[in-house]
Write an enzyme that holds these catalytic residues in place. Structure first.
Site, PDB file in Angstrom:
ATOM      1  CG  ASN A 225     -97.108  30.283   7.772  1.00  0.00           C
ATOM      2  OD1 ASN A 225     -98.070  29.670   8.243  1.00  0.00           O
ATOM      3  ND2 ASN A 225     -97.146  30.873   6.597  1.00  0.00           N
TER       4      ASN A 225
ATOM      5  CG  ASP B 130     -90.106  25.490   7.374  1.00  0.00           C
ATOM      6  OD1 ASP B 130     -89.455  26.183   6.554  1.00  0.00           O
ATOM      7  OD2 ASP B 130     -91.277  25.754   7.696  1.00  0.00           O
TER       8      ASP B 130
END
Lengths: 404, 298
Positions: A255, A282
Site C-alpha cells: 500500500n 517503505d
C-alpha cells in the site's frame, strides 16, 4: 582511493588517522531511509530495531527513520524515546523515530507533536503512515503547528472513502482478478489538496511513497509554483507492476499498490528530473502468517532495506551523483539529520558505504538479515553488493557481514 | 489439466471436451442406475468457506455418481472457526489424501493459494468476486443444448458485473467458444475492462440470442452503486415487456439464487424461455465431467 578517519570524522591525511582503502569499490555517502517500519515495540515477531538495523547497515544505510505505526503507536515522547534508545543500543545505524500526527493514528486529534520534538528523540518528521490524515482541517492544523519547530508532515496520501476494501491498483488486472481496486485518483486527490493546504499556510509537506503518474504531475506543478513540497518513491514502485498480482501471492500486496508500467515510467522520470526528491524503502516486514494466506487477508508491505540500492542501480545505472542525492543527501535534509547526507570530504562525519557495483547476487528471502522474508525480489539477480559500511568511523558491515 | 481455477485457462478445445463428456454423463443420468465406477477409491473434499447449498450439493452429487468418496468440510463449526489458516487446512486435507479439493471461498484467488499447498487437483467453486468456472461451463452447456451451438451467438450478461464471479467466468468462456458477449448494466456496476459494454438494455434486447441475468444484491444500494431497487428494476430488470422485445428463439438464464422482482420478474423466470431449472440439472453433469477429467479418468 583512501579515506582517512579520526574521531568519527573524515579528515585529510593525518597522523594517527584510521585508513580505509576503497580498493576499487565505489564509496557512497551513508544512505538515509526516510521511511522504515521497524515494528518494535509491538510486533517483534516481524522485526526488531536490532534486526532492522542490521538489514539497514547491510543495505548501505547509516540512518533510518522509523515509522510511527508501532504498538503502542509512537505518538508520545515516551514511545519515540524508547525507539530512539533501542536504535542507540543496536548501534548499527542512527534510528530516528518519526512521530504520529494524530493520537493512535486515528485521525481525530493531534498528538503532542511539540513534546516529541523536544524529547531526546528530537522528532522532526511526523506521519500517520499506514493511514492518511484525511480530515482537511486536521491536516491544515498539523501543517501549521509543526512550523514552530521546523517540522514536516509526511502524508500517506490515500483518500479512505475511495479505497474502502481496496486490494490492488484499480485497472484491467484488478477487474480480471476480482480484487477491489485502489484507484490512482485516491492518491492524486489527496496530494492535490495537500499541496494547496501547504501553500495556503506556508508549510512544508512531504509526500510518502508516490505511486502514480498523476501524482508526479501534481507535484511537478506544485513545485513549479513554489510550494514547499518534497516527495518520495519506493524501489518497488520504480520496478514492479500490478501484473504481479495475477499469482494472488500476497508478497506483491503493498500500500499504495503496484501500479502500471506507465506509472513506473513516470516515477522514474520524476526521480531523474527532481520532481521526486528521494527514494525511500517503505521497508515493511511481515510474518509468514500475515503473508502466506489469502490475498485479501494478507497485510500490505514488502521488505526493502537490503535491496533498495541494488534496485536503484538496476533502474538508473551507475549514476552515483543521482543515487547519492536521492538516497542520502535529500532524505537527510528532509529529515533534518545534520550528521548524515554529506559528501565524503574532510570535516564531515565518516558515514559511508563501499559497494561493488559489478557484483551480482540472487535475492534469497531467507538469506536476508530481516526477521521477515516478504521480499518481492526472491530469485531475482540484482546488481551491486554492499561490502563495507561505516557509521561515524565505526565499521557496521565488513565484507558483507554485519559486525554485531 | 491439473486444476480448474479460471475459465480463462480453458482453450476452446478443452472446454468443448468438457461439454462433450458432460453430455455423455447426462445420458447416464437418464438410466435407472446413475452411478459410474470411474472414481472409486478417490477422495473428493468439498471445502466450503461460504454457504452455498446448490453448488455444494451439485458437486457432492457429481462426485458420488462417479463413486468417489466425498468429504464435506464447511468452515462453520470447524477448525476454521477456531482460526485455522487456509494453509494449515490445506495440509490437513493433504494428510487425509484428498485427490481433489473443491473450494468455495469469499476471498478472490483463494483457490490459487490452495493449489500451491496441496498435491491434488483444485476446483474453483467460486472465489470472491473473481470466478466460478463450473457455473460458466454449465451455462455454456445449457446454451449449447438449447441453441445447438455457441459460436456466433450474441449473449447479453446483465446486472452487477463488477461483483459477479459468474459474469467474469462466463465472459471469458463464452468468448473463447465464439460468442459475442456484451456486459450490460449501470456504469457503476459494469467495468470497462472485461469486454464490450452497454448501458442500454432495451436497445440490446432485439439483437440478443441469450440474456443472462445476474443477481443484484440489496446492499449495493448502500454504497451508492444504485439509487434504489425500484430504479434498478425499471432500467435493467427483465420483465414481460422486455421479454417480448427479444427474438423468438432467445433464451433467458439466471445462475440463481434469484431476487424475484429485482432483476427478474416471476413471469420471466417461470416462462418457457427460462433455462433456470435446466441450469441446475446440467450442473451435475458438467461437474461430473470436470472431476472425471481432472482426476485422470482419462
Amino acid at each position: 582511493m583512501k579515506i582517512y578517519i579520526r574521531d568519527g570524522l573524515i579528515v585529510d591525511k593525518a597522523a594517527g588517522a584510521q585508513v580505509v582503502d576503497t580498493d576499487g569499490l565505489v564509496a557512497l555517502p551513508g544512505l538515509v531511509d526516510l521511511h522504515t517500519h521497524l515494528r518494535e515495540p509491538g510486533r517483534e515477531d516481524a522485526e526488531t530495531v536490532l534486526t532492522g538495523s542490521r538489514a539497514a547497515a547491510l543495505g548501505g544505510y547509516t540512518a533510518v527513520c522509523a515509522m510511527a505505526n508501532t504498538s503502542p503507536v509512537a505518538d508520545t515522547a515516551g514511545v519515540v524515546e524508547q525507539v530512539y534508545r533501542l536504535g542507540q543500543e543496536a548501534g548499527l545505524v542512527d534510528v530516528q523515530p518519526i512521530g504520529a500526527v494524530t493520537v493512535g493514528l486515528a485521525g481525530e486529534r493531534l498528538a503532542e507533536l511539540g513534546a516529541m520534538a523536544e524529547s531526546a528523540a528530537r522528532v522532526r518528521v511526523f506521519s500517520d503512515d499506514g493511514f492518511c490524515v484525511h480530515d482537511p482541517r486536521l491536516m491544515r492544523r498539523a501543517l501549521e503547528y509543526v512550523k514552530a519547530f521546523n517540522g514536516v508532515i509526511a502524508q500517506h496520501a490515500e483518500e479512505p472513502r475511495l479505497t474502502e476494501g481496496a486490494q490492488m491498483h484499480e485497472g484491467d488486472v484488478s477487474q480480471r482478478l476480482g480484487l477491489t481496486g485502489w484507484p490512482a485518483v485516491a492518491e492524486e486527490s489527496i496530494i492535490a489538496r495537500d499541496v494547496l493546504l501547504a501553500e495556503h499556510v506556508g508549510s512544508r509537506l512531504h509526500v510518502c511513497h508516490v505511486s502514480t503518474a498523476g501524482s508526479v504531475e501534481v507535484i511537478r506543478q506544485a513545485k513549479a509554483r513554489g510550494v514547499q513540497v518534497t516527495a518520495e518513491v519506493t524501489p518497488h514502485h520504480l520496478l514492479l507492476t500490478h501484473e504481479l498480482a495475477t499469482s494472488y501471492d500476497p508478497v506483491y500486496k503493498v500500500n499504495p499498490p503496484l501500479r502500471t508500467a506507465s506509472d513506473v515510467e513516470a516515477l522514474r522520470q520524476g526521480v531523474l528530473d527532481g520532481t521526486i526528491d528521494i527514494i525511500a524503502t517503505d521497508h515493511a516486514p511481515h510474518t509468514s502468517e500475515d503473508k502466506e494466506c489469502e490475498w485479501a487477508y494478507a497485510r500490505p508491505g514488502m521488505l526493502g532495506l537490503e535491496t533498495a540500492l541494488p534496485i536503484a542501480i538496476h533502474v538508473f545505472g551507475e549514476q552515483w551523483d543521482l543515487i547519492s542525492e536521492r538516497m542520502s543527501y535529500a532524505p537527510a535534509r528532509i529529515a533534518q539529520l545534520s550528521g548524515h547526507g554529506h559528501p565524503l570530504t574532510p570535516g564531515n562525519p565518516a558515514n559511508f558505504t563501499l559497494i561493488d557495483p559489478t557484483a551480482k547476487w540472487a535475492v534469497d528471502p531467507h538469506g536476508l538479515a530481516s526477521l521477515s522474508h516478504n521480499t518481492p525480489y526472491a530469485g531475482m539477480t540484482l546488481p551491486g553488493r554492499v561490502v563495507h559500511t561505516y557509521l561515524r568511523g565505526v565499521q557496521t558491515v565488513e565484507n558483507g557481514k554485519v559486525t554485531k | 489439466m491439473k486444476h480448474l481455477l479460471s475459465a480463462g485457462d480453458l482453450t476452446a478445445a478443452a472446454a468443448t471436451e468438457i461439454l462433450d463428456i458432460a453430455a455423455e454423463m447426462a445420458a447416464v443420468q437418464g438410466r435407472e442406475i446413475k452411478k459410474l465406477p470411474t472414481l472409486r477409491g478417490r477422495t473428493v473434499v468439498n471445502l466450503f468457506y461460504e454457504d452455498s447449498t446448490r453448488t455444494r450439493i451439485s458437486f457432492e452429487a457429481a462426485a458420488k455418481r462417479l463413486s468417489a468418496d466425498v468429504i464435506n468440510f464447511s468452515a462453520k463449526g470447524s477448525s476454521v472457526e477456531k482460526g485455522e489458516s487456509l494453509k494449515d487446512t490445506a495440509w490437513t486435507l493433504q494428510a487425509m489424501g484428498a485427490d481433489a479439493v473443491v473450494i468455495r471461498h469469499p476471498a478472490s484467488g483463494a483457490p490459487y493459494r490452495l493449489a500451491n499447498w496441496v498435491n491434488g487437483s483444485v476446483l474453483n467453486a467460486g472465489d470472491g468476486t473473481h470466478e466460478h468456472p463450473t457455473q460458466a461451463l454449465l451455462d455454456a452447456y445449457t446454451i449449447r443444448s438449447r441453441m445447438g451451438r455457441i459460436d456466433g451467438l450474441r449473449v447479453a450478461i446483465v446486472g452487477d458485473v463488477l461483483h459477479s464471479r459468474v459474469a467474469r467466468s462466463n465472459a471469458l468462456l463464452l468468448k473463447t467458444l465464439g460468442a459475442k458477449v456484451t456486459l450490460v448494466g449501470p456504469p457503476t456496476l459494469v467495468p470497462q475492462e472485461l469486454g464490450d459494454v452497454s448501458y442500454d438494455l432495451d436497445a440490446l434486447l432485439p439483437d440478443s440470442d441469450v440474456v443472462m441475468m445476474l443477481r443484484v444484491q440489496k446492499e449495493r444500494m448502500h454504497s451508492s452503486y444504485l439509487p434504489s431497487a425500484r430504479e434498478y428494476s425499471r432500467r435493467y430488470g427483465l420483465d414481460g415487456a422486455r421479454l417480448r422485445r427479444l427474438p423468438e428463439h432467445a433464451i433467458v438464464m439466471h445462475p440463481g439464487p434469484m431476487n424475484r422482482g429485482m432483476e427478474i420478474t416471476p413471469e420471466v423466470a417461470d416462462s418457457p424461455r427460462s433455462t433456470i431449472v435446466e441450469q441446475v440439472t446440467n450442473g451435475v453433469s458438467v461437474r461430473m465431467a470436470c472431476l472425471y477429467l481432472l482426476l485422470g479418468g482419462k
